[in-house]
Design an enzyme around this catalytic site. Structure first.
Site, PDB file in Angstrom:
ATOM      1  N   GLU A 186       0.802  -1.213   0.000  1.00  0.00           N
ATOM      2  CA  GLU A 186       0.000   0.000   0.000  1.00  0.00           C
ATOM      3  C   GLU A 186       0.853   1.290   0.000  1.00  0.00           C
ATOM      4  O   GLU A 186       0.541   2.215  -0.751  1.00  0.00           O
ATOM      5  CB  GLU A 186      -0.967  -0.025   1.191  1.00  0.00           C
ATOM      6  CG  GLU A 186      -2.061  -1.070   0.986  1.00  0.00           C
ATOM      7  CD  GLU A 186      -2.819  -1.434   2.248  1.00  0.00           C
ATOM      8  OE1 GLU A 186      -2.612  -0.778   3.286  1.00  0.00           O
ATOM      9  OE2 GLU A 186      -3.616  -2.388   2.199  1.00  0.00           O
ATOM     10  N   ASP A 209       0.502   5.130   7.475  1.00  0.00           N
ATOM     11  CA  ASP A 209      -0.804   4.580   7.103  1.00  0.00           C
ATOM     12  C   ASP A 209      -1.545   4.077   8.337  1.00  0.00           C
ATOM     13  O   ASP A 209      -1.243   3.007   8.867  1.00  0.00           O
ATOM     14  CB  ASP A 209      -0.593   3.448   6.083  1.00  0.00           C
ATOM     15  CG  ASP A 209      -1.916   2.866   5.573  1.00  0.00           C
ATOM     16  OD1 ASP A 209      -2.974   3.170   6.157  1.00  0.00           O
ATOM     17  OD2 ASP A 209      -1.882   2.106   4.593  1.00  0.00           O
TER      18      ASP A 209
END
Ligand code: AMP
Length: 617
Positions: A186, A209
């Site tokens: 990601e 994140d």
């Protein structure tokens, strides 16, 4: 957060063929595509939501519904409504046993080390099957949008996902009818979305994140359009869900609620969970929250929320420090901080992260869509529509095989950039050995017993040869999806065997951190054990050689010579049972000093015999 990226591929693939990127998320999922060179997210039929809640509900007939409709059942029918299934991917019952308070549905123990199963009425589902339901819904959304069958996908996963979790994600894709072309991390996707690959000169990026259920920090280096993940750190059990739980605990304290009772009452727990999340989200833009619950006015203000959030953010900053240490960088060396995940919408979290790094954070792109947009760009790269963008990632724990004495021989050290390939030659330790067991381990400790076994296989049909003669080459190939292939080949005979590591269960970040911590704590003791085991292994080889020497030269060795050798042999054998490597080495030296002239004599004797035409063994 799960995101799906779709790219319309032109050129040598027909216009009807699309590449889909999927990020299977803990809380939400969404789809993005690159059209006319621009990445964008796909909305639902009403042209409103891009997010698909990662929630699955099963009705009485066992029919699954996914997304917003399923989310509505969280309160009404919690036992048959599954959320946070990403937490279970690639995990065994043992792995999640102590964390099941996050879960309101039934997880069952069949084999505690095999993949966990979820019970819905009289049926059992694996996390792979459940995740595939979410993927099917995403696939349908894309198919409706493009009016075409979708079969190819790119899936993004948290940087810390291990081999089992990546494999489980891949399997879920397959089950949903998708050929998963690439699994990317990601944070790497987020960096692509910000177009940081266009930046001039060398850049160092921290991708922070914080989603609903996971936290990842990744330190990336970027130069000449090439991304490289220098290090990753995080926790698969830390995110916005924790904030919600802490808000409930805060209210319980403030209003004198019975927490055990709340935990026991699934419906109440679910209702409070949703109310806490609502309060948290509202306080990101408003000063206060007020709502009625069970005839009581429940309130939360910003200061209270900040007190709740602060320790959670501090924990994430500790992971940031670990990642910086692993990358051998200080926080001052970070050029850009990219914010990813719904929880980073909180202005307070942004401020704390910005304060820590001493810089403004990148938050221009919606933190929910940023990874999806990056996945769309990656799909576009795979479709050949963009200039070369090379994505490099790292392996979080060392990978190696078991060698004699129960020691690990590391072929791919931790934090090695992937894709990568490493090989080494080994040999047999016993005469005439025709089978060789190759056991693959993951971890940082010296002894395999302290590491995590990923799998094993047997290289069969090695032609019988004296110990030490076969040349066995072992090659580890870690592909860009983080999937490990192990190949063993006996070079003299060309016999070979290979496996793809598909462990039946996974490992959490917590355990990974523990394994790292353990390796540091036990480093000294491990080194001592390793040195002793090496001495014992060498002594055992010497003992075998001595036995062979005595047998082969029995005819001419004098009784006195045989007796001295046997005495040294017995002393050495006794020493291998003890703990002193120095004694082992010193007796081995004595034995070698004594037998060396005899070995020369043996050589002369055999030459003389062969000149006489006598066959020797
Ligand atoms: P993700 O896993 O990236 O979808 O993130 C979902 C998490 O973000 C959930 O815990 C949400 O409660 C949280 N979240 C979404 N919007 C906000 C907001 N405005 N402020 C704080 N948290 C939010």
């Amino acid at each position: 957060m799960a995101r799906i990226a779709i790219n319309l591929k032109e050129g040598n693939i027909s216009k009807e063929e699309y590449i889909i990127g999927i990020d299977l998320g803990t809380t939400n999922s969404l789809i993005a595509c690159v059209t006319d060179g621009k990445a964008m997210c796909l909305q639902d039929k009403n042209g409103q939501n891009t997010l698909v809640p990662s929630v699955i509900h099963f009705d009485h007939e066992g029919k699954a519904s996914v997304g917003k409709t399923a989310k509505d059942y969280l309160i009404e029918d919690p036992e048959n409504t599954i959320y946070s299934v990403k937490r279970l991917l690639g995990k065994s019952f043992n792995d999640i046993e102590n964390k099941s308070h996050f879960i309101n549905y039934r997880i069952i123990e069949t084999d505690p080390t095999a993949m966990v199963r979820v019970q819905i009425r009289d049926k059992f589902y694996t996390p792979v099957e459940l995740s595939s339901e979410i993927l099917k819904t995403l696939k349908i959304r894309a198919e409706e949008h493009f009016n075409s069958i979708i079969t190819k996908a790119v899936i993004t996963v948290p940087a810390y996902f291990n081999d089992a979790q990546r494999q489980a994600t891949r399997d879920a894709g397959k089950l949903a009818g998708l050929d998963v072309l690439r699994i990317i991390n990601e944070p790497t996707a987020a960096s692509l979305a910000y177009g940081l690959d266009h930046a001039e000169g060398k850049q160092t990026i921290a991708v922070y994140d914080l989603g609903g259920g996971t936290f990842d920090i990744s330190i990336l280096s970027l130069e000449g359009g090439i991304f490289e993940v220098l290090s990753t750190n995080g926790d698969t059990f830390l995110g916005g869900d924790n904030i919600d739980q802490d808000i409930i605990a805060f209210w319980a304290g403030k209003y004198g609620w019975n927490t055990t009772e709340i935990q026991r009452n699934r419906q109440a727990n679910q209702q409070l969970r949703l109310m806490a999340e609502k309060a948290k989200i509202q306080l990101s833009s408003e000063a206060s929250f007020k709502e009625e619950y069970a005839g009581l006015i429940v309130e939360l203000n910003r200061n209270e929320l900040h007190t709740i959030i602060q320790p959670i953010v501090e924990t994430t900053l500790k992971y940031c420090k670990n990642a910086l240490n692993d990358a051998r960088l200080t926080k001052e060396k970070i050029d850009h901080i990219v914010m990813v995940g719904g929880s980073t919408r909180s202005p307070y979290i942004k401020d704390l992260v910005s304060q820590y790094f001493g810089k403004e954070v990148f938050d221009k792109i919606d933190p929910d869509t940023v990874v999806a947009l990056g996945a769309a760009i990656q799909a576009d790269v795979l479709a050949g529509n963009q200039r070369d963008v090379l994505l490099l990632d790292v392996t979080p724990l060392s990978l190696g095989i078991e060698t004699v004495g129960g020691l690990i021989d590391v072929l791919i050290p931790r934090n090695t950039k992937i894709p990568c390939k490493a090989g080494r030659q080994y040999t047999t330790s016993i005469d005439g050995q025709v089978n060789l067991k190759i056991a693959v381990y993951q971890g940082e400790r010296e002894l395999v017993a302290d590491n995590r076994k990923l799998g094993e296989f047997i290289l069969k049909n090695i032609p019988p040869m004296p110990a030490g003669l076969p040349k066995i080459e072992i090659i580890f190939t870690l592909n860009s999806d983080g999937i490990l292939k192990v190949k063993a080949k006996e070079l003299r005979s060309d016999t070979s065997q290979e496996i793809e590591i598909r462990p039946t269960y996974g490992i959490s970040e917590e355990e990974m951190s523990l394994m790292l911590l353990d390796s540091i704590k036990n480093a000294k003791e491990d080194m001592q054990t390793k040195a002793l085991l090496e001495a014992v292994t060498e002594a055992q080889t010497n003992l075998l050689a001595t036995q062979k020497f005595l047998k082969q030269n029995d005819s001419w060795l004098s009784n006195a010579e045989k007796q001295t050798i046997m005495e040294l042999y017995n002393r050495l054998e006794e020493a291998t049972k003890g703990n002193d490597k120095d004694i082992i080495y010193s007796i081995m030296q004595e034995l070698n000093d004594y037998s060396e002239p005899l070995a020369h004599k043996a050589m002369d004797y055999s030459i003389a015999q062969s000149l006489k035409g006598t066959k020797i063994e």
